[in-house]
Scaffold this motif. Structure first.
Motif, PDB file in Angstrom:
ATOM      1  N   ILE A 146       0.604  -1.562   0.204  1.00 57.76           N
ATOM      2  CA  ILE A 146      -0.218  -0.193   0.230  1.00 57.76           C
ATOM      3  C   ILE A 146       0.496   1.127  -0.071  1.00 57.76           C
ATOM      4  N   ALA A 147       2.339   1.391   0.880  1.00 58.93           N
ATOM      5  CA  ALA A 147       3.178   2.522   1.256  1.00 58.93           C
ATOM      6  C   ALA A 147       3.528   2.623  -0.489  1.00 58.93           C
ATOM      7  N   SER A 148       3.711   2.136  -0.871  1.00 57.31           N
ATOM      8  CA  SER A 148       4.767   2.037  -2.781  1.00 57.31           C
ATOM      9  C   SER A 148       3.522   2.879  -3.028  1.00 57.31           C
ATOM     10  N   GLY A 149       1.932   2.727  -3.390  1.00 53.58           N
ATOM     11  CA  GLY A 149       1.435   3.452  -3.741  1.00 53.58           C
ATOM     12  C   GLY A 149       1.620   2.837  -5.618  1.00 53.58           C
ATOM     13  N   ASP A 150       2.179   2.006  -5.508  1.00 53.08           N
ATOM     14  CA  ASP A 150       2.675   2.100  -7.138  1.00 53.08           C
ATOM     15  C   ASP A 150       1.567   0.599  -7.565  1.00 53.08           C
ATOM     16  N   PRO A 151       0.474   0.364  -8.583  1.00 48.72           N
ATOM     17  CA  PRO A 151      -0.044  -0.443  -9.217  1.00 48.72           C
ATOM     18  C   PRO A 151       0.614  -1.817  -9.452  1.00 48.72           C
ATOM     19  N   VAL A 152       1.772  -1.279 -10.363  1.00 45.66           N
ATOM     20  CA  VAL A 152       2.625  -2.763 -10.532  1.00 45.66           C
ATOM     21  C   VAL A 152       3.205  -3.231  -9.742  1.00 45.66           C
ATOM     22  N   VAL A 153       3.795  -2.430  -8.289  1.00 45.90           N
ATOM     23  CA  VAL A 153       4.272  -3.178  -7.506  1.00 45.90           C
ATOM     24  C   VAL A 153       3.438  -3.902  -6.243  1.00 45.90           C
ATOM     25  N   GLN A 154       1.918  -3.201  -6.242  1.00 41.43           N
ATOM     26  CA  GLN A 154       0.869  -4.162  -5.983  1.00 41.43           C
ATOM     27  C   GLN A 154       0.467  -5.374  -6.455  1.00 41.43           C
ATOM     28  N   GLU A 155       0.765  -5.102  -7.158  1.00 40.05           N
ATOM     29  CA  GLU A 155       0.047  -6.141  -8.737  1.00 40.05           C
ATOM     30  C   GLU A 155       1.153  -7.399  -8.292  1.00 40.05           C
ATOM     31  N   ARG A 156       2.113  -6.548  -8.463  1.00 39.46           N
ATOM     32  CA  ARG A 156       3.008  -8.273  -8.649  1.00 39.46           C
ATOM     33  C   ARG A 156       3.336  -8.799  -7.613  1.00 39.46           C
ATOM     34  N   MET A 157       2.980  -8.159  -6.041  1.00 39.61           N
ATOM     35  CA  MET A 157       3.110  -8.912  -4.487  1.00 39.61           C
ATOM     36  C   MET A 157       1.548  -9.743  -4.307  1.00 39.61           C
ATOM     37  N   LEU A 158       0.116  -9.101  -4.673  1.00 40.46           N
ATOM     38  CA  LEU A 158      -0.700  -9.351  -4.646  1.00 40.46           C
ATOM     39  C   LEU A 158      -1.336 -10.314  -5.069  1.00 40.46           C
ATOM     40  N   GLY A 159      -1.701 -10.392  -6.816  1.00 41.22           N
ATOM     41  CA  GLY A 159      -2.386 -10.997  -7.789  1.00 41.22           C
ATOM     42  C   GLY A 159      -2.025 -11.519  -8.283  1.00 41.22           C
TER      43      GLY A 159
END
Length: 311
Positions: A146-159
């Protein structure tokens, strides 16, 4: 308790675990105890036994009593409560919690959760007992995503099913980790002992570590698997509005473009529970083996648990 009584309860306990689940009609609705503000989940008789303690600062606080057992008994109310984090309780909430007459509060959160969410707010004279159960680093992963605010990072971590895999792995550690088993076992022993009075245990959302603890306790009290599972899945009902609001806030703030990535982490799911019970079967041959060999509970403790918690 006499040795004969212990043997009788132990034999009955072992026997009921060998049977399948009872039909829904075997559950009877139970009304709330006097003096406790409560809401029943659902209108069907098989659902009416789940009793919520309504609070402003916590959404998943429940009395675990009311369920019917294989033996024809009923789990007593007013002795054990399950909850989400109590760090945001209001003054009115504290009055309600004080009315529960708690003698002990057990906190399954890890130090990082306490750092971000804060310690419990409790009535005077009560201090939470820390009993951390590992989340395999999930909380830190979530904060980082969440802190990254980066949708690519978030997808890579949780998607891509990664969040679901993370959850199943966490549930397996409820069975495989000696440290986690020790925390659950200590809580069950205190419930069986009863000298400290009513007990409340909780984690952050009151659904995974708390959900497993409650599932194990109810099964140990000879509540059929279907009833214990229904209580576990009820967290989705109690948390739905709060969790949806959290996702909406993250999207509105711009911190997550796709907050639905969080849904597998926010929900409880049957396959998460199945991951733990399948490992339990593989490691210990079944639920009774998990109680005795995994958690180290002897027959005297199991008999005391039954005697205190079932009427």
């Amino acid at each position: 308790m006499s040795r004969a009584r212990i043997r009788l309860v132990a034999v009955a306990f072992t026997a009921v675990l060998a049977f399948g689940t009872l039909p829904a009609s075997a559950y009877a609705a139970a009304g709330p105890e006097a003096g406790v503000s409560a809401r029943h989940h659902g209108s069907h008789p098989s659902e009416a036994t789940i009793l919520q303690i309504p609070l402003q600062g916590a959404v998943n606080v429940r009395d675990i009593g009311g369920m019917r057992t294989y033996t024809g008994g009923q789990v007593r109310r007013g002795l054990v409560y399950r909850a989400d984090a109590l760090s945001k309780l209001t003054a009115a909430d504290l009055t309600t919690v004080s009315g529960l007459g708690l003698g002990k509060v057990v906190d399954f959160r890890i130090p990082m959760e306490l750092q971000y969410d804060g310690p419990d707010k409790l009535p005077p004279g009560l201090t939470a007992t820390p009993r951390p159960v590992s989340d395999l680093g999930l909380y830190g992963t979530l904060v980082g995503a969440i802190a990254s605010g980066d949708p690519v990072v978030q997808e890579r971590m949780l998607g891509g099913g990664r969040a679901e895999t993370y959850m199943r792995d966490i549930y397996r550690t409820f069975v495989t980790s000696p440290e986690n088993r020790a925390q659950f076992a200590a809580t069950l022993r205190e419930i069986a002992d009863g000298r400290q009075g009513p007990i409340l245990y909780h984690c952050t959302s009151g659904k995974d570590r708390t959900g497993w603890m409650t599932y194990v306790l109810l099964r140990a009290l000879a509540v059929p698997e279907a009833g214990a599972g229904r209580d576990y899945l009820a967290s989705n009902t109690y948390r739905a509005a709060y969790d949806a609001q959290l996702r909406a806030g993250l999207k509105q703030s711009g911190r997550m473009q796709n907050p639905d990535l969080l849904i597998p982490l926010q929900e409880v799911r049957q396959d998460y529970l199945d991951a733990a019970t399948a490992r339990m079967e593989a490691e210990y041959g079944g639920f009774y083996g998990y109680l005795t060999d995994g958690l180290g509970l002897d027959l005297r403790t199991l008999a005391k648990l039954q005697s205190r918690m079932v009427r």
